[in-house]
Motif scaffolding. Sequence first.
Motif, mmCIF file in Angstrom:
data_model
loop_
_atom_site.group_PDB
_atom_site.id
_atom_site.type_symbol
_atom_site.label_atom_id
_atom_site.label_comp_id
_atom_site.label_asym_id
_atom_site.label_seq_id
_atom_site.Cartn_x
_atom_site.Cartn_y
_atom_site.Cartn_z
ATOM 1 N N ILE A 58 22.661 -15.654 33.190
ATOM 2 C CA ILE A 58 22.047 -16.702 34.007
ATOM 3 C C ILE A 58 20.554 -16.804 33.714
ATOM 4 O O ILE A 58 20.003 -17.916 33.584
ATOM 5 C CB ILE A 58 22.290 -16.427 35.511
ATOM 6 N N GLU A 59 19.897 -15.663 33.597
ATOM 7 C CA GLU A 59 18.464 -15.664 33.283
ATOM 8 C C GLU A 59 18.222 -16.339 31.934
ATOM 9 O O GLU A 59 17.250 -17.101 31.771
ATOM 10 C CB GLU A 59 17.927 -14.231 33.268
ATOM 11 N N ASP A 60 19.094 -16.089 30.954
ATOM 12 C CA ASP A 60 18.972 -16.746 29.650
ATOM 13 C C ASP A 60 19.145 -18.254 29.780
ATOM 14 O O ASP A 60 18.401 -19.044 29.160
ATOM 15 C CB ASP A 60 20.019 -16.188 28.677
ATOM 16 N N ALA A 61 20.112 -18.675 30.581
ATOM 17 C CA ALA A 61 20.346 -20.105 30.774
ATOM 18 C C ALA A 61 19.170 -20.767 31.484
ATOM 19 O O ALA A 61 18.775 -21.882 31.134
ATOM 20 C CB ALA A 61 21.630 -20.310 31.588
ATOM 21 N N VAL A 62 18.599 -20.086 32.470
ATOM 22 C CA VAL A 62 17.433 -20.625 33.178
ATOM 23 C C VAL A 62 16.254 -20.755 32.225
ATOM 24 O O VAL A 62 15.523 -21.757 32.244
ATOM 25 C CB VAL A 62 17.075 -19.728 34.387
ATOM 26 N N ARG A 63 16.075 -19.746 31.384
ATOM 27 C CA ARG A 63 14.973 -19.794 30.420
ATOM 28 C C ARG A 63 15.154 -20.947 29.431
ATOM 29 O O ARG A 63 14.205 -21.685 29.141
ATOM 30 C CB ARG A 63 14.881 -18.472 29.664
ATOM 31 N N ARG A 64 16.378 -21.136 28.926
ATOM 32 C CA ARG A 64 16.642 -22.237 28.007
ATOM 33 C C ARG A 64 16.426 -23.579 28.686
ATOM 34 O O ARG A 64 15.883 -24.517 28.091
ATOM 35 C CB ARG A 64 18.067 -22.139 27.466
ATOM 36 N N GLN A 65 16.845 -23.666 29.927
ATOM 37 C CA GLN A 65 16.672 -24.905 30.674
ATOM 38 C C GLN A 65 15.194 -25.204 30.878
ATOM 39 O O GLN A 65 14.756 -26.358 30.751
ATOM 40 C CB GLN A 65 17.381 -24.801 32.032
ATOM 41 N N THR A 66 14.411 -24.183 31.181
ATOM 42 C CA THR A 66 12.969 -24.364 31.368
ATOM 43 C C THR A 66 12.300 -24.791 30.065
ATOM 44 O O THR A 66 11.441 -25.696 30.046
ATOM 45 C CB THR A 66 12.333 -23.063 31.883
ATOM 46 N N GLU A 67 12.693 -24.163 28.960
ATOM 47 C CA GLU A 67 12.115 -24.513 27.663
ATOM 48 C C GLU A 67 12.480 -25.933 27.266
ATOM 49 O O GLU A 67 11.634 -26.674 26.732
ATOM 50 C CB GLU A 67 12.604 -23.526 26.598
ATOM 51 N N GLU A 68 13.710 -26.330 27.509
ATOM 52 C CA GLU A 68 14.138 -27.692 27.177
ATOM 53 C C GLU A 68 13.383 -28.712 28.024
ATOM 54 O O GLU A 68 12.960 -29.774 27.522
ATOM 55 C CB GLU A 68 15.646 -27.826 27.421
ATOM 56 N N SER A 69 13.193 -28.397 29.304
ATOM 57 C CA SER A 69 12.444 -29.305 30.171
ATOM 58 C C SER A 69 11.000 -29.430 29.699
ATOM 59 O O SER A 69 10.411 -30.530 29.710
ATOM 60 C CB SER A 69 12.492 -28.787 31.620
ATOM 61 N N PHE A 70 10.422 -28.309 29.238
ATOM 62 C CA PHE A 70 9.039 -28.333 28.740
ATOM 63 C C PHE A 70 8.935 -29.189 27.479
ATOM 64 O O PHE A 70 7.993 -29.973 27.323
ATOM 65 C CB PHE A 70 8.567 -26.907 28.454
ATOM 66 N N ARG A 71 9.900 -29.067 26.556
ATOM 67 C CA ARG A 71 9.878 -29.860 25.327
ATOM 68 C C ARG A 71 9.986 -31.349 25.624
ATOM 69 O O ARG A 71 9.323 -32.172 24.983
ATOM 70 C CB ARG A 71 11.007 -29.406 24.408
ATOM 71 N N ARG A 72 10.821 -31.688 26.609
ATOM 72 C CA ARG A 72 10.966 -33.100 26.962
ATOM 73 C C ARG A 72 9.670 -33.665 27.523
ATOM 74 O O ARG A 72 9.284 -34.801 27.203
ATOM 75 C CB ARG A 72 12.096 -33.261 27.990
ATOM 76 N N ARG A 73 8.989 -32.888 28.325
ATOM 77 C CA ARG A 73 7.705 -33.352 28.865
ATOM 78 C C ARG A 73 6.672 -33.523 27.758
ATOM 79 O O ARG A 73 5.868 -34.456 27.759
ATOM 80 C CB ARG A 73 7.195 -32.371 29.930
ATOM 81 N N GLN A 74 6.694 -32.610 26.775
ATOM 82 C CA GLN A 74 5.767 -32.690 25.669
ATOM 83 C C GLN A 74 5.997 -33.948 24.846
ATOM 84 O O GLN A 74 5.047 -34.617 24.405
ATOM 85 C CB GLN A 74 5.914 -31.456 24.772
ATOM 86 N N LYS A 75 7.263 -34.285 24.632
ATOM 87 C CA LYS A 75 7.582 -35.493 23.872
ATOM 88 C C LYS A 75 7.097 -36.752 24.589
ATOM 89 O O LYS A 75 6.603 -37.693 23.978
ATOM 90 C CB LYS A 75 9.086 -35.566 23.629
ATOM 91 N N LYS A 76 7.239 -36.738 25.915
ATOM 92 C CA LYS A 76 6.761 -37.890 26.686
ATOM 93 C C LYS A 76 5.251 -38.029 26.588
ATOM 94 O O LYS A 76 4.708 -39.132 26.470
ATOM 95 C CB LYS A 76 7.187 -37.746 28.141
ATOM 96 N N VAL A 77 4.546 -36.905 26.601
ATOM 97 C CA VAL A 77 3.089 -36.937 26.520
ATOM 98 C C VAL A 77 2.665 -37.436 25.141
ATOM 99 O O VAL A 77 1.748 -38.265 24.999
ATOM 100 C CB VAL A 77 2.507 -35.538 26.774
ATOM 101 N N GLU A 78 3.345 -36.958 24.093
ATOM 102 C CA GLU A 78 3.008 -37.376 22.736
ATOM 103 C C GLU A 78 3.329 -38.847 22.498
ATOM 104 O O GLU A 78 2.641 -39.519 21.716
ATOM 105 C CB GLU A 78 3.778 -36.508 21.740
ATOM 106 N N ALA A 79 4.368 -39.338 23.178
ATOM 107 C CA ALA A 79 4.726 -40.741 23.012
ATOM 108 C C ALA A 79 3.702 -41.636 23.698
ATOM 109 O O ALA A 79 3.477 -42.753 23.291
ATOM 110 C CB ALA A 79 6.109 -41.002 23.579
#
Length: 255
Positions: A234-255
């Motif tokens: 579960i901790e691994d899944a939460v970490r992956r989910q957090t990282e994916e959410s961070f990448r999506r926010r970064q893409k929005k900022v770059e766009a």
Amino acid sequence: MSQMHSHGPGQPSHSHGPTPPPQQQQQQPMRPPDPIMQQLIEESFQPVDIVLGDPDNSVVLCAPHSLEKCTACDADYSALNRISRTLQMNPNLRCPPPPNIVSQKLSQAINAAKEEGNTFFKSGQRDKAIQRYSMAASLAAQRPPWEASQLMREEVATVMSNRSVAFLEEGDYIDALVDAETVIALKRPWSKGHFRKTKALIQMQQWDDAREAVQLGLNFEPGNAEMSQMLVEIEDAVRRQTEESFRRRQKKVEA
């Protein structure tokens, strides 16, 4: 005629003669009621307007509306009437038996339904297994009110735990979660309920709730290796989910 004798060296002699009738036995005097407690009872007493209903005036209803449960009258006589109906169906009972008396026939019926459910589940017939588990839970809930409530809670918790697994295997994660919550409500210290809840939440990908559920279960059984492994996943899944959410926010900022 009674005879005096002893059962061994150094033991006092005693009689095995007939026991005197109850009226000849010395009775302990009845203690008078506590005057303070008696006063509190009398002050809190409130007369209730009731009527008796069918069958044979064996149930209590509120007088204004003739209801067993009445919001307007703030009355609920369901528990009292359940005892009354049970006694009505068992005319040989002059009064409820002591709580250590258990209905063996009911226990056998509950266990038989549960075992049939287990057999169906192992053979892959999960729908039939769910039906049998539901029957077993319904039978357990019908235990007479004078029997120890802990027995009923144990039986229902076990059956609901099994049914939660069957629902999970069927892909019905909501019902699996509901059954797991019921197990926890009935038997909170039992780690099995928290394990079932975690499994359902994982399938629903509710990672934060799943982590909270498995951590609570580990509080009751810290050495449970399976739950410990679940927490790591579960901790691994939460970490992956957090990282994916961070990448999506970064893409929005770059766009």
